[in-house]
Design a protein around this motif. Structure first.
Motif, PDB file in Angstrom:
ATOM      1  N   ARG A 120       0.824  -1.200   0.000  1.00 43.37           N
ATOM      2  CA  ARG A 120       0.000   0.000   0.000  1.00 43.37           C
ATOM      3  C   ARG A 120       0.868   1.264   0.000  1.00 43.37           C
ATOM      4  O   ARG A 120       0.652   2.172  -0.803  1.00 43.37           O
ATOM      5  CB  ARG A 120      -0.854  -0.073   1.268  1.00 43.37           C
ATOM      6  CG  ARG A 120      -2.083   0.746   1.264  1.00 43.37           C
ATOM      7  CD  ARG A 120      -2.818   0.540   2.584  1.00 43.37           C
ATOM      8  NE  ARG A 120      -3.348   1.834   2.970  1.00 43.37           N
ATOM      9  CZ  ARG A 120      -4.431   2.376   2.445  1.00 43.37           C
ATOM     10  NH1 ARG A 120      -5.139   1.721   1.562  1.00 43.37           N
ATOM     11  NH2 ARG A 120      -4.835   3.572   2.807  1.00 43.37           N
ATOM     12  N   GLY A 133      -7.325   5.234   3.721  1.00 44.52           N
ATOM     13  CA  GLY A 133      -7.002   4.464   4.930  1.00 44.52           C
ATOM     14  C   GLY A 133      -5.684   4.907   5.507  1.00 44.52           C
ATOM     15  O   GLY A 133      -5.236   6.031   5.256  1.00 44.52           O
ATOM     16  N   GLU A 200      -8.371   0.347   6.166  1.00 45.35           N
ATOM     17  CA  GLU A 200      -8.950   0.864   4.922  1.00 45.35           C
ATOM     18  C   GLU A 200     -10.387   1.252   5.203  1.00 45.35           C
ATOM     19  O   GLU A 200     -11.044   0.638   6.047  1.00 45.35           O
ATOM     20  CB  GLU A 200      -8.958  -0.238   3.833  1.00 45.35           C
ATOM     21  CG  GLU A 200      -7.638  -0.423   3.120  1.00 45.35           C
ATOM     22  CD  GLU A 200      -7.688  -1.520   2.050  1.00 45.35           C
ATOM     23  OE1 GLU A 200      -8.755  -2.132   1.842  1.00 45.35           O
ATOM     24  OE2 GLU A 200      -6.641  -1.759   1.440  1.00 45.35           O
ATOM     25  N   TYR A 283      -9.500   1.567  -6.786  1.00 42.28           N
ATOM     26  CA  TYR A 283      -8.527   1.606  -5.708  1.00 42.28           C
ATOM     27  C   TYR A 283      -7.750   0.295  -5.655  1.00 42.28           C
ATOM     28  O   TYR A 283      -8.359  -0.779  -5.603  1.00 42.28           O
ATOM     29  CB  TYR A 283      -9.232   1.758  -4.352  1.00 42.28           C
ATOM     30  CG  TYR A 283     -10.239   2.874  -4.283  1.00 42.28           C
ATOM     31  CD1 TYR A 283      -9.836   4.177  -4.023  1.00 42.28           C
ATOM     32  CD2 TYR A 283     -11.602   2.621  -4.473  1.00 42.28           C
ATOM     33  CE1 TYR A 283     -10.758   5.200  -3.936  1.00 42.28           C
ATOM     34  CE2 TYR A 283     -12.539   3.643  -4.395  1.00 42.28           C
ATOM     35  CZ  TYR A 283     -12.114   4.932  -4.133  1.00 42.28           C
ATOM     36  OH  TYR A 283     -13.024   5.940  -4.045  1.00 42.28           O
ATOM     37  N   ILE A 285      -6.042  -2.771  -4.032  1.00 41.20           N
ATOM     38  CA  ILE A 285      -6.080  -3.412  -2.708  1.00 41.20           C
ATOM     39  C   ILE A 285      -4.884  -4.323  -2.474  1.00 41.20           C
ATOM     40  O   ILE A 285      -4.345  -4.368  -1.390  1.00 41.20           O
ATOM     41  CB  ILE A 285      -7.405  -4.159  -2.379  1.00 41.20           C
ATOM     42  CG1 ILE A 285      -7.877  -5.068  -3.510  1.00 41.20           C
ATOM     43  CG2 ILE A 285      -8.472  -3.179  -1.934  1.00 41.20           C
ATOM     44  CD1 ILE A 285      -9.011  -6.006  -3.084  1.00 41.20           C
TER      45      ILE A 285
END
Ligand code: ADP
Length: 453
Positions: A120, A133, A200, A283, A285
């Motif tokens: 991330r 997040g 998140e 987005y 993940i």
């Protein structure tokens, strides 16, 4: 090209890889546990080596025995398939140290992407959109709680080392948070031996859309389009299809982001960039640094054999196509056929296949390892195979899948055939109006069939 490859896996993916090797004229070595002595992959490979007991930890996760098997049979490369050691950076490293090629990315790409909070962070730095997040891992409960209040509820608490839909908890309100956080953390510690957590925003009604990436050693990175894997139960995929129903504009933007994500980590070989899509927003993940269960739908619409590409790339070949050469043709759907009883909360139901009849015909494929008389061992996962269809349009693919599931007979083992038929027959599914909450919303009607047994 390699002369001999060891397949460090079992089940349908081992069979799939052996078939690809045979088509390429490469010899194969199977490994097996005591329980898998009569498994199809053992019968199909040129050689087979028993690497240990029934439990995965004794056999399919037994690195030393697997490497020894490769060295003693003279295998030059190991294909790890999915699951087991496929995303184990230490194993990839060990292969290299022992002079064996690992058919997958380099160990540092595996460890960077295997740590989901680190992945991330790297994506944020590369400008790839991630779910709102935490920036990376959260250290303490109070830090996490403060962040959660800022993000806004519901919040998803995730384990950095998580996988297979495990290690996640939703906190619906500030009052929920502390308990959800502590529960997720202790679960992660037990399941993965690592309780690093991150946060998140929990998206409502997203679609799960992922891009298949393929990259060689020479910096060529190409995506093979996307798969919609929104039909899930407990965050685990059940039905996948390609292409998805996104606009071509969104496809281009996501494809570009996926290629950028792969470049950021110096990726090599086949991998998948997973996104959640909500309206026109997407987005990142996670990235899976291995072949996926659902790779066949991409093969069907692109005409590219991804396993063969993996082997060619690992042997040092350059990709034989560029992005502009990749064309998506028609529509493909895959159903995961599991030995489980949906009416008993999807309880796994290993047993003996008394009779197997597989549908056939143009654009119909059954990637499996079961056969009539085969006794499914209770030690491994419940997937018996994957039924895959390809047709000119989504509607035709749905009809072809319904006809094929209708014809499929697996006597003696409870399975999810009728449950999946109900999904395929559902009006909203057929109209393309579905998201990751589809199965939960429709569970009662999807279970509304008469069992044969
Ligand atoms: P795993 O590594 O365990 O497979 P992922 O992060 O890939 O976990 O997520 C698996 C599934 O969980 C997704 O496909 C989606 O259905 C659900 N999920 C994950 N993150 C979110 C989120 N932020 N909001 C809503 N659903 C999510």
């Amino acid at each position: 090209m390699f002369q001999k490859i060891l397949i460090a896996n079992r089940g349908e993916i081992a069979v799939r890889i052996i078939r690809a090797c045979k088509q390429m004229g490469v010899e194969t070595v199977a490994i097996y546990s005591e329980a898998d002595r009569s498994a199809l992959h053992v019968q199909l490979a040129d050689e087979a080596v028993c690497v240990g007991g029934n439990k995965s930890s004794e056999s399919y996760l037994n690195m030393e025995n697997i490497i020894t098997a490769a060295v003693s049979t003279g295998a030059e490369a190991i294909h790890p398939g999915f699951g087991f050691l496929s995303e184990n950076a230490a194993f990839a490293e060990l292969c290299i140290e022992c002079g064996i090629r690992f058919i997958g990315p380099k160990a540092d790409a595996i460890s960077n992407m295997g740590n989901k909070s680190k992945a991330r962070e790297m994506m944020i730095a590369a400008g790839v959109p991630v779910v709102p997040g935490s920036d990376g891992a959260v250290a303490t409960l109070s830090e996490a709680k403060t962040l959660a209040d800022q993000i806004g509820y519901p919040v998803l608490i995730k384990a950095s080392a998580g996988g297979g839909g495990r290690g996640m908890r939703i906190a619906y309100s500030p009052d929920d948070f502390a308990r959800a956080f502590e529960t997720a953390k202790s679960e992660a510690k037990i399941a993965f031996g690592d309780d690093t957590m991150y946060l998140e925003k929990y998206l409502l009604h997203p679609k799960h859309i992922e891009f298949q990436i393929i990259a060689d050693k020479y910096g060529n990175v190409v995506h093979l389009g996307e798969r919609d894997c929104s039909i899930q139960r407990r965050n685990q995929k059940v039905i996948e299809e390609a292409p998805s129903l996104i606009s071509s504009k969104l496809r281009d933007a996501m494809g570009e982001a996926a290629v950028k994500a792969a470049r950021t980590v110096g990726y090599e070989n086949a991998g998948t960039i997973e996104f959640l899509v909500s309206g026109d927003a997407f987005y990142f993940i996670e990235m899976n640094t291995r072949i996926q269960v659902e790779h066949p739908v991409t093969e069907m619409v692109t005409g590219i054999d991804i396993i063969q590409e993996q082997i060619k790339i690992a042997s040092g070949e350059e990709l034989s196509f560029q992005q502009d050469d990749v064309r998506l043709q028609g529509h493909s759907i895959e159903v995961r056929v599991n030995a489980e009883n949906p009416k008993e909360n999807f309880r796994p139901s290993p047993g003996t296949v008394k009779l197997l009849h597989v549908p056939n015909g143009h654009g119909i494929r059954f990637d499996s390892f079961i056969y009539t008389g085969y006794q499914i061992p209770p030690y491994y996962d419940s997937m018996m195979g994957k039924l895959i269809v390809h047709a000119n349009s989504r509607n035709e693919a749905i009809r072809k899948m319904i006809a094929s599931l209708d014809e499929l007979i697996i006597d003696g083992v409870d399975n999810n055939r009728e449950f999946c038929l109900k999904i395929l027959e559902n009006d909203e599914y057929q109209r393309g109006e579905f998201d990751t909450g589809f199965i939960v919303r429709h569970l009662e009607s999807l279970l509304g069939y008469d069992s044969h047994e």
